[in-house]
Design a protein around this motif. Structure first.
Motif, PDB file in Angstrom:
ATOM      1  N   LYS A 166      -4.968  -2.241   7.331  1.00 54.81           N
ATOM      2  CA  LYS A 166      -6.382  -2.406   7.671  1.00 54.81           C
ATOM      3  C   LYS A 166      -7.233  -2.513   6.424  1.00 54.81           C
ATOM      4  O   LYS A 166      -8.332  -3.066   6.440  1.00 54.81           O
ATOM      5  CB  LYS A 166      -6.853  -1.220   8.515  1.00 54.81           C
ATOM      6  CG  LYS A 166      -6.288  -1.278   9.921  1.00 54.81           C
ATOM      7  CD  LYS A 166      -6.775  -0.131  10.776  1.00 54.81           C
ATOM      8  CE  LYS A 166      -6.233  -0.275  12.181  1.00 54.81           C
ATOM      9  NZ  LYS A 166      -6.145   1.016  12.855  1.00 54.81           N
ATOM     10  N   THR A 167      -6.748  -1.944   5.326  1.00 55.30           N
ATOM     11  CA  THR A 167      -7.527  -1.950   4.089  1.00 55.30           C
ATOM     12  C   THR A 167      -7.206  -3.162   3.226  1.00 55.30           C
ATOM     13  O   THR A 167      -7.794  -3.334   2.166  1.00 55.30           O
ATOM     14  CB  THR A 167      -7.220  -0.688   3.270  1.00 55.30           C
ATOM     15  OG1 THR A 167      -5.817  -0.675   3.004  1.00 55.30           O
ATOM     16  CG2 THR A 167      -7.583   0.559   4.018  1.00 55.30           C
ATOM     17  N   GLY A 230      -6.855   3.076  -2.017  1.00 52.67           N
ATOM     18  CA  GLY A 230      -7.187   2.250  -0.866  1.00 52.67           C
ATOM     19  C   GLY A 230      -6.024   1.639  -0.130  1.00 52.67           C
ATOM     20  O   GLY A 230      -6.211   0.947   0.867  1.00 52.67           O
ATOM     21  N   ALA A 231      -4.819   1.892  -0.610  1.00 54.30           N
ATOM     22  CA  ALA A 231      -3.669   1.368   0.142  1.00 54.30           C
ATOM     23  C   ALA A 231      -3.507   2.192   1.416  1.00 54.30           C
ATOM     24  O   ALA A 231      -3.801   3.384   1.426  1.00 54.30           O
ATOM     25  CB  ALA A 231      -2.408   1.464  -0.704  1.00 54.30           C
ATOM     26  N   ASP A 232      -3.099   1.554   2.507  1.00 52.55           N
ATOM     27  CA  ASP A 232      -2.829   2.350   3.699  1.00 52.55           C
ATOM     28  C   ASP A 232      -1.364   2.313   4.114  1.00 52.55           C
ATOM     29  O   ASP A 232      -0.972   2.981   5.060  1.00 52.55           O
ATOM     30  CB  ASP A 232      -3.755   1.960   4.860  1.00 52.55           C
ATOM     31  CG  ASP A 232      -3.587   0.503   5.270  1.00 52.55           C
ATOM     32  OD1 ASP A 232      -2.976  -0.256   4.496  1.00 52.55           O
ATOM     33  OD2 ASP A 232      -4.083   0.124   6.351  1.00 52.55           O
ATOM     34  N   TYR A 252      -2.151  12.635   3.642  1.00 51.79           N
ATOM     35  CA  TYR A 252      -3.364  11.835   3.471  1.00 51.79           C
ATOM     36  C   TYR A 252      -3.976  11.489   4.828  1.00 51.79           C
ATOM     37  O   TYR A 252      -5.197  11.513   4.989  1.00 51.79           O
ATOM     38  CB  TYR A 252      -3.046  10.564   2.685  1.00 51.79           C
ATOM     39  CG  TYR A 252      -4.217  10.081   1.869  1.00 51.79           C
ATOM     40  CD1 TYR A 252      -4.397  10.511   0.558  1.00 51.79           C
ATOM     41  CD2 TYR A 252      -5.157   9.214   2.416  1.00 51.79           C
ATOM     42  CE1 TYR A 252      -5.470  10.104  -0.187  1.00 51.79           C
ATOM     43  CE2 TYR A 252      -6.250   8.794   1.676  1.00 51.79           C
ATOM     44  CZ  TYR A 252      -6.396   9.238   0.365  1.00 51.79           C
ATOM     45  OH  TYR A 252      -7.468   8.831  -0.362  1.00 51.79           O
ATOM     46  N   SER A 253      -3.110  11.184   5.801  1.00 49.11           N
ATOM     47  CA  SER A 253      -3.605  10.875   7.144  1.00 49.11           C
ATOM     48  C   SER A 253      -4.302  12.082   7.753  1.00 49.11           C
ATOM     49  O   SER A 253      -5.379  11.978   8.340  1.00 49.11           O
ATOM     50  CB  SER A 253      -2.452  10.455   8.057  1.00 49.11           C
ATOM     51  OG  SER A 253      -1.842   9.309   7.565  1.00 49.11           O
ATOM     52  N   MET A 254      -3.659  13.249   7.620  1.00 50.31           N
ATOM     53  CA  MET A 254      -4.230  14.480   8.168  1.00 50.31           C
ATOM     54  C   MET A 254      -5.644  14.691   7.637  1.00 50.31           C
ATOM     55  O   MET A 254      -6.539  15.148   8.344  1.00 50.31           O
ATOM     56  CB  MET A 254      -3.380  15.683   7.752  1.00 50.31           C
ATOM     57  CG  MET A 254      -1.974  15.643   8.275  1.00 50.31           C
ATOM     58  SD  MET A 254      -1.899  16.127   9.974  1.00 50.31           S
ATOM     59  CE  MET A 254      -0.550  17.255   9.912  1.00 50.31           C
ATOM     60  N   ASP A 260     -12.096   8.147   8.734  1.00 50.15           N
ATOM     61  CA  ASP A 260     -12.196   6.675   8.673  1.00 50.15           C
ATOM     62  C   ASP A 260     -11.341   5.963   9.720  1.00 50.15           C
ATOM     63  O   ASP A 260     -11.345   4.734   9.794  1.00 50.15           O
ATOM     64  CB  ASP A 260     -11.862   6.168   7.266  1.00 50.15           C
ATOM     65  CG  ASP A 260     -10.499   6.643   6.793  1.00 50.15           C
ATOM     66  OD1 ASP A 260      -9.693   7.075   7.639  1.00 50.15           O
ATOM     67  OD2 ASP A 260     -10.233   6.581   5.583  1.00 50.15           O
ATOM     68  N   GLY A 261     -10.608   6.750  10.518  1.00 53.24           N
ATOM     69  CA  GLY A 261      -9.850   6.135  11.601  1.00 53.24           C
ATOM     70  C   GLY A 261      -8.663   5.296  11.157  1.00 53.24           C
ATOM     71  O   GLY A 261      -8.127   4.497  11.923  1.00 53.24           O
ATOM     72  N   ILE A 262      -8.270   5.452   9.918  1.00 55.49           N
ATOM     73  CA  ILE A 262      -7.127   4.664   9.451  1.00 55.49           C
ATOM     74  C   ILE A 262      -5.924   5.579   9.259  1.00 55.49           C
ATOM     75  O   ILE A 262      -5.987   6.563   8.521  1.00 55.49           O
ATOM     76  CB  ILE A 262      -7.448   3.951   8.115  1.00 55.49           C
ATOM     77  CG1 ILE A 262      -8.617   2.991   8.309  1.00 55.49           C
ATOM     78  CG2 ILE A 262      -6.228   3.208   7.601  1.00 55.49           C
ATOM     79  CD1 ILE A 262      -9.127   2.405   7.023  1.00 55.49           C
ATOM     80  N   ARG A 263      -4.847   5.245   9.930  1.00 54.60           N
ATOM     81  CA  ARG A 263      -3.608   5.994   9.753  1.00 54.60           C
ATOM     82  C   ARG A 263      -2.877   5.452   8.520  1.00 54.60           C
ATOM     83  O   ARG A 263      -2.725   4.243   8.367  1.00 54.60           O
ATOM     84  CB  ARG A 263      -2.760   5.847  11.021  1.00 54.60           C
ATOM     85  CG  ARG A 263      -1.311   6.269  10.926  1.00 54.60           C
ATOM     86  CD  ARG A 263      -1.107   7.763  10.948  1.00 54.60           C
ATOM     87  NE  ARG A 263      -1.579   8.419  12.150  1.00 54.60           N
ATOM     88  CZ  ARG A 263      -0.755   8.969  13.072  1.00 54.60           C
ATOM     89  NH1 ARG A 263       0.533   8.907  12.957  1.00 54.60           N
ATOM     90  NH2 ARG A 263      -1.264   9.586  14.120  1.00 54.60           N
TER      91      ARG A 263
END
Lengths: 374, 338
Positions: A166-167, A230-232, A252-254, A260-263
């Motif tokens: 997404k990023t 910024g890598a997802d 990082y997800s936790m 930001d809603g990005i897993r």
């Protein structure tokens, strides 16, 4: 093996048929026995396979275990016999390989890249013995070297990651600069480039190397850095490092997913590692050493075994993506279709995937991603 | 001496016995396991040669640790010294060009000098500044391990494996038994052990060394320069450990691999203790360890016993041998003559 079988058969025969008649015609008896043994061997050939591990040994949850699993499957399917010798130290490699040959093994399977030199030495000494070298090349006629075109699965993984991101930033944390790892990396970058050309995206690939395969904390901090930049999605390029990278994705997800809603995802390698952090590992780029060794044994049983370098790729499922058991909901159906199409194009040879050249790392610059209709 | 030998024999027997019980628990046949183990180590001339090959580095490191123990110091840095000795020998073997007998000798001597220097540093730090040699040598191990690792992954790397280029043929220690891997390093090890035995038992220097180890204060009072003896012992210990690495590289591997040593330097502690700090005892202790290790391959192949079980048995035997001092107490308490 032949010798042993013979003596066993001879022994039985002796017990059952030790009558006067045979004692009188000794020469005939010997001939008869020999014929019987020959028939027994020809009718019921029982192949004997010996695996020699490197010092990591069984229980490494990696190549050794996987190869042994492949051999076990062959034991079930073909009724062969198999044994394993685990090397305790480097000085063990040569004697263990020689022991395996002398025990009458029809095939000696060697695993691990440090065992390569010893395989070369022993294969030269015993030109009639057959060897399988997994993941390294030994240029001898009696050695079947099974190497993988990691760039192919790297490419497919790159396409998936670039589409899912997404990023529009994806990462790679490699172990060491060795050819198999670099092939993964180059394929991965080319896959992202392919997506940029064909889907109008602007995906950037961040590259880091740990410099070792066992430095879990360093791998974790490198992965965290890439997430922070910024890598997802971060591809975990090999070894025990992967564990640190998986942890980084979860951590990082936790911390940020609610904001930001990005897993954030990691991508596993070599084995299906998805279960290690369920839901945070997008997929695993599997290198099926078990399938490779199984097919080598199959060749042996079917009498088609041949030495030489065998380059294995997506075709034949020697490389594949894991079934994504825990992450299906994050990958749109269309994306999966594209990924599958890319994979089948590589399989059919319609799409060329670049390989890193020895000593240079810029083969990628020559890669012009082709336009493909989807 | 006789008594010590008897103790060691009893220990081995006890270790084997407990190991047998363990094997039975895991459903394996102990008799066939031991038969294959013994056969794999001593059953054929080629196996014997292999066992001797494995004995070689263990004798060197065993002697190295023994030197330290005799002077009352503990050189845990043998592993690092061994690696540095190995890489030094490899560098000389690769980049220096000399005719045969001089080439390996130069490589060996240089390696020993490097190892000696690495032993000298903690020795001097101990006597001049009172730094504990155990701590210093442990830390120096890390330096050596990572430095050699860096070299084989960086400037000295050859191919994509962590290893150096092969050494020149003129630098190889010759094989003494054609068709096997047994090289002259084994003879050198035995020779060194005999020399050390004579020096320690017969010379003034040996007497002073032992005296320093037994009671440094009394020795100092008696006019022995104990600090000099400690530094000397550490230096020789380092040189011997480095020679172990050099001999392995020049005689067996013919190039330096990042992981060629499974911890021979630490095994030296065991060898010295089992050999009761006697050079000749060290030879036998090294042979015992080598027997267990060489036999392991055949045990796995023929008896189907896994590597881990073999490790347990080895550990049991070594445990019994190394605690055999307690027999002495036991027998004495009961007032029996052994």
């Amino acid at each position: 093996m032949l010798g042993e079988d013979f003596s066993e058969v001879a022994l039985h025969f002796d017990k059952i048929q030790s009558e006067e008649f045979f004692r009188e015609v000794g020469a005939l008896r010997k001939l008869l026995l020999l014929l019987l043994a020959l028939v027994a061997v020809l009718v019921f050939p029982k192949y004997f396979v010996v695996m020699v591990t490197d010092t990591a040994g069984l229980g490494d949850k990696s190549f050794n275990d996987s190869v042994w699993a492949g051999i076990q499957k062959a034991v079930k399917d073909f009724g062969i016999e198999a044994r394993v010798i685990q090397s305790m130290e480097m000085a063990d490699y040569v004697p263990n390989l020689e022991e395996a040959v002398k025990s009458g093994a029809d095939l000696v399977v060697a695993v691990g890249f440090l065992i390569r030199d010893s395989v070369e030495q022993v294969a030269k000494k015993y030109p009639n013995a057959k060897f399988v070298m997994i993941d390294a090349v030994v240029d001898q006629p009696n050695v079947m070297s099974m190497v993988f075109r990691e760039q192919e699965i790297g490419f497919v993984t790159g396409v998936l990651a670039a589409l899912v991101s997404k990023t529009q930033k994806i990462g790679w944390v490699g172990g060491m600069f060795i050819p198999p790892v670099e092939r993964f990396e180059v394929g991965y970058r080319a896959g992202a480039e392919f997506v940029n050309v064909n889907f109008g995206r602007h995906v950037k690939v961040l590259i880091s190397y740990v410099g070792s395969f066992e430095n879990v904390p360093k791998a974790k901090s490198l992965a965290l850095q890439q997430f922070a930049q910024g890598a997802d999605i971060v591809f975990a390029g090999g070894g025990k490092n992967t564990l640190g990278i998986f942890e980084a994705a979860k951590e990082y997800s936790m911390r940020y997913e609610k904001k930001d809603g990005i897993r954030r995802f990691a991508i596993g390698v070599d084995q299906d590692q998805d279960w290690l952090q369920p839901g945070y590992i997008l997929t695993s780029a599997m290198k099926r050493v078990d399938v490779a060794v199984y097919s080598a044994i199959k060749d042996l049983v079917e009498g088609k075994w041949k030495g030489g370098i065998h380059s294995l790729g997506l075709a034949g499922n020697y490389l594949s993506l894991s079934p994504m058991k825990y992450t299906r909901q994050f990958v749109p159906k269309e994306t999966l279709e594209i990924v599958n199409k890319v994979a089948s194009m590589i399989k059919d040879g319609k799409l060329y995937v670049p390989v890193p050249l020895p000593k240079t790392r810029d083969e990628l610059k020559k890669f012009n991603a082709p336009k493909v209709e989807f | 001496m006789k008594r010590e030998f008897a103790y060691s024999a009893i220990s081995v027997a006890l270790g084997l016995l407990l190991g047998a019980a363990f094997l039975m628990l895991t459903g394996k046949d102990p008799l066939s396991t031991y038969r294959w183990m013994f056969y794999g180590a001593w059953g054929k001339p080629s196996f014997i040669a292999e066992t001797m090959t494995r004995t070689t580095p263990l004798i060197f490191t065993g002697l190295a640790l023994m030197m330290g123990f005799r002077a009352g110091v503990f050189n845990i840095g043998a592993e690092g010294q061994l690696l540095m000795g190995g890489i030094t020998a490899a560098v000389i073997g690769i980049y220096v060009h000399l005719p045969f007998p001089i080439h390996p000798l130069l490589a060996l001597v240089t390696a020993a000098l490097v190892g000696g220097a690495l032993g000298y540093i903690p020795g001097v730090l101990k006597v001049k500044r009172g730094l504990n040699e155990v701590v210093v040598t442990i830390l120096m191990n890390y330096v050596a391990i990572y430095f050699t690792n860096y070299l084989v992954r960086g400037p000295l790397k050859s191919g994509y494996l962590p290893r150096t280029a092969p050494i020149a043929e003129s630098a190889q220690i010759p094989i003494i038994f054609p068709g096997t891997r047994l090289h002259a390093g084994f003879v050198l090890a035995i020779f060194l052990a005999v020399i050390l035995k004579t020096v320690i038992d017969k010379s003034t220097w040996g007497y002073e060394l032992k005296a320093t180890g037994y009671n440094p204060f009394a020795s100092l009072f008696g006019g022995i320069k104990t600090s000099k003896m400690v530094v000397l012992a550490m230096t020789f210990s380092g040189a011997l450990a480095a020679a172990a690495g050099a001999v392995e590289i020049l005689g067996l591997h013919h190039r330096f691999y990042g992981q060629f040593s499974p911890g021979y330097g630490f095994d030296g502690i065991m060898v010295a203790l089992i050999g009761r700090n006697d050079p000749i005892g060290v030879i036998f202790a090294a042979m015992l360890l080598a027997t267990l290790r060489t036999g392991a391959g055949l045990v796995q192949l023929r008896a189907g016993v896994s590597k881990e079980i073999i490790w347990v048995i080895q550990a049991l035997i070594i445990l019994f041998v190394s605690i055999s001092q307690i027999y002495d107490m036991w027998f004495r308490k009961r007032g029996e003559q052994f």
